[in-house]
Design an enzyme around this catalytic site. Structure first.
Site, short mmCIF file in Angstrom:
data_model
loop_
_atom_site.label_atom_id
_atom_site.label_comp_id
_atom_site.label_asym_id
_atom_site.label_seq_id
_atom_site.Cartn_x
_atom_site.Cartn_y
_atom_site.Cartn_z
N PRO A 16 0.78 -1.23 0.00
CA PRO A 16 0.00 0.00 0.00
C PRO A 16 0.82 1.29 0.00
O PRO A 16 0.28 2.36 -0.25
CB PRO A 16 -0.80 -0.11 1.30
CG PRO A 16 0.03 -0.97 2.18
CD PRO A 16 0.72 -1.95 1.27
N ASP A 39 4.77 1.48 -11.54
CA ASP A 39 3.75 2.53 -11.47
C ASP A 39 4.33 3.74 -10.75
O ASP A 39 5.43 3.68 -10.20
CB ASP A 39 2.56 2.04 -10.65
CG ASP A 39 1.80 0.94 -11.36
OD1 ASP A 39 2.03 0.73 -12.55
OD2 ASP A 39 0.98 0.28 -10.69
N LYS A 61 0.59 6.10 -14.23
CA LYS A 61 -0.69 6.50 -14.81
C LYS A 61 -1.36 7.47 -13.87
O LYS A 61 -1.31 7.32 -12.67
CB LYS A 61 -1.60 5.30 -14.92
CG LYS A 61 -1.53 4.63 -16.24
CD LYS A 61 -2.58 3.57 -16.29
CE LYS A 61 -2.02 2.31 -16.88
NZ LYS A 61 -2.73 1.15 -16.52
N GLY A 92 1.34 -0.98 -7.37
CA GLY A 92 0.89 -0.64 -6.02
C GLY A 92 -0.09 -1.68 -5.49
O GLY A 92 -0.85 -2.27 -6.25
N GLY A 93 -0.05 -1.91 -4.19
CA GLY A 93 -1.00 -2.83 -3.56
C GLY A 93 -0.81 -4.24 -4.07
O GLY A 93 0.30 -4.76 -4.09
N ASP A 94 -1.90 -4.86 -4.50
CA ASP A 94 -1.86 -6.21 -5.06
C ASP A 94 -2.13 -6.13 -6.57
O ASP A 94 -3.00 -5.37 -6.99
CB ASP A 94 -2.94 -7.08 -4.39
CG ASP A 94 -2.91 -8.49 -4.94
OD1 ASP A 94 -2.09 -9.29 -4.45
OD2 ASP A 94 -3.66 -8.78 -5.90
N MET A 173 -10.68 4.15 -5.65
CA MET A 173 -10.79 5.15 -6.73
C MET A 173 -12.13 5.90 -6.66
O MET A 173 -12.71 6.24 -7.68
CB MET A 173 -10.67 4.46 -8.11
CG MET A 173 -9.32 3.83 -8.33
SD MET A 173 -9.25 2.80 -9.82
CE MET A 173 -10.02 1.30 -9.25
N GLY A 202 -3.11 5.79 3.06
CA GLY A 202 -2.88 4.73 4.06
C GLY A 202 -1.44 4.22 4.03
O GLY A 202 -0.90 3.95 2.98
N1 SAH Z 1 -3.75 -2.56 -6.78
C1 SAH Z 1 -4.00 -1.50 -5.81
C2 SAH Z 1 -5.16 -0.62 -6.21
C3 SAH Z 1 -4.92 0.20 -7.44
S1 SAH Z 1 -6.27 1.25 -7.83
C4 SAH Z 1 -4.24 -2.13 -4.44
O1 SAH Z 1 -4.34 -3.36 -4.32
O2 SAH Z 1 -4.30 -1.37 -3.47
C5 SAH Z 1 -5.78 2.77 -7.10
C6 SAH Z 1 -6.64 3.08 -5.90
O3 SAH Z 1 -6.20 2.33 -4.78
C7 SAH Z 1 -6.59 4.51 -5.45
O4 SAH Z 1 -7.47 5.33 -6.18
C8 SAH Z 1 -7.04 4.39 -4.01
O5 SAH Z 1 -8.44 4.24 -3.93
C9 SAH Z 1 -6.41 3.07 -3.61
N2 SAH Z 1 -5.12 3.27 -2.93
C10 SAH Z 1 -3.90 2.93 -3.37
N3 SAH Z 1 -2.97 3.22 -2.44
C11 SAH Z 1 -3.61 3.75 -1.39
C12 SAH Z 1 -3.21 4.23 -0.10
N4 SAH Z 1 -1.93 4.21 0.28
N5 SAH Z 1 -4.16 4.69 0.74
C13 SAH Z 1 -5.46 4.69 0.38
N6 SAH Z 1 -5.90 4.26 -0.82
C14 SAH Z 1 -4.99 3.78 -1.68
#
Ligand code: SAH
Length: 256
Positions: A16, A39, A61, A92-94, A173, A202
């Site tokens: 995250p 990204d 993006k 980012g994230g998963d 989003m 977060g």
């Molecule tokens: N693959 C990512 C999501 C990508 S879509 C995942 O698993 O988290 C991008 C959206 O993810 C952002 O618009 C927001 O809603 C959320 N996001 C990504 N990083 C974030 C963070 N650090 N805190 C809060 N929301 C986050």
């Protein structure tokens, strides 16, 4: 002349935001990378885990401004792997939660390139943990749904049954459409008093966790100047979060 060995592609979830939420497997993949295709919003400390000689290619993006189309990203991964490289596609994230990982895996498979996916801590999990907000709870929520809340196509989405008593809805989003989202949920029958949380940045420096009620969700986003990246959480569990910075307390106490 010997053909160059075909490389491969690893889709890696970077978590995250906080670099220490990267998995050990992700760190190992980075350490072996020849090329890192990443990204925006990836911490430099994470990119530093790739060897100095590894090429770093940003395909950042932004909403409404795509630096590289999804097809071009797929082509780039395939071309770099065909040239014999170990390509790490850092997201980012998963990769499989609103990460378009499915399309990138498909592009590799269509080109007969070996592809592997390393999961990451999705932002909902990272941000909820930081805000001490349990997404499920034995007494309050037995399901959790992740939805994408971009303005585009919002009215076509059927979220019936995903939010309400005993259910947690997490909207990715959704910041710029927060008002429309709240209206839609209320029109679908959700109480305007449903607790909500806004989790901004977060696990990143300057993160904020705000609480409000559904009727105020759009207003809170504007008043507090919430900026992306942020998540909206709708459901009773939103009232449980005990982050330091619970900024919004409405007249009706949601702690009651
Ligand atoms: N693959 C990512 C999501 C990508 S879509 C995942 O698993 O988290 C991008 C959206 O993810 C952002 O618009 C927001 O809603 C959320 N996001 C990504 N990083 C974030 C963070 N650090 N805190 C809060 N929301 C986050």
């Amino acid at each position: 002349m010997k053909e160059p060995d075909i490389g491969r592609v690893i889709l890696v979830g970077a978590g995250p935001g906080a670099p220490d939420l990267l998995t050990l497997r992700a760190a190992r993949a980075l350490a072996a990378a020849d090329v890192v295709v990443h990204d925006g919003l990836i911490d430099p400390a994470v990119l530093d885990l790739a060897p100095p000689h590894a090429r770093r290619i940003s395909v950042a993006k932004q909403r409404a401004r795509h630096t590289l189309s999804q097809d071009k990203i797929g082509d780039l991964l395939v071309t770099e792997a065909r040239a014999g490289n170990l390509v790490v596609r850092l997201k980012g994230g998963d990769p499989f939660v609103f990460g378009r990982g499915g399309e990138e895996v498909a592009a590799c498979r269509a080109a007969d390139i070996a592809v592997e996916v390393i999961p990451g801590v999705s932002s909902a999990l990272g941000a909820a943990a930081e805000a001490l907000l349990p997404l499920t709870h034995r007494d309050h929520a037995s399901s959790v749904s992740f939805v994408a809340g971009q303005c585009k196509g919002l009215s076509d989405q059927n979220w019936a049954g995903l939010a309400g008593k005993g259910r947690t809805l997490v909207i990715y989003m959704g910041v710029s459409a927060a008002d429309a989202i709240a209206e839609k949920l209320i029109a679908d029958g959700l109480s305007p008093d449903t607790p909500c949380a806004i989790l901004e940045r977060g696990t990143l420096p300057g993160s904020r966790a705000l609480r409000t009620l559904l009727a105020d969700l759009g207003g809170a986003v504007v008043r507090e100047k919430i900026a992306s990246p942020a998540l909206l959480v709708v459901g009773d569990v939103a009232a449980l979060g005990t982050a330091d910075n619970v900024l919004i307390r409405l007249t009706q106490s949601i702690d009651a």
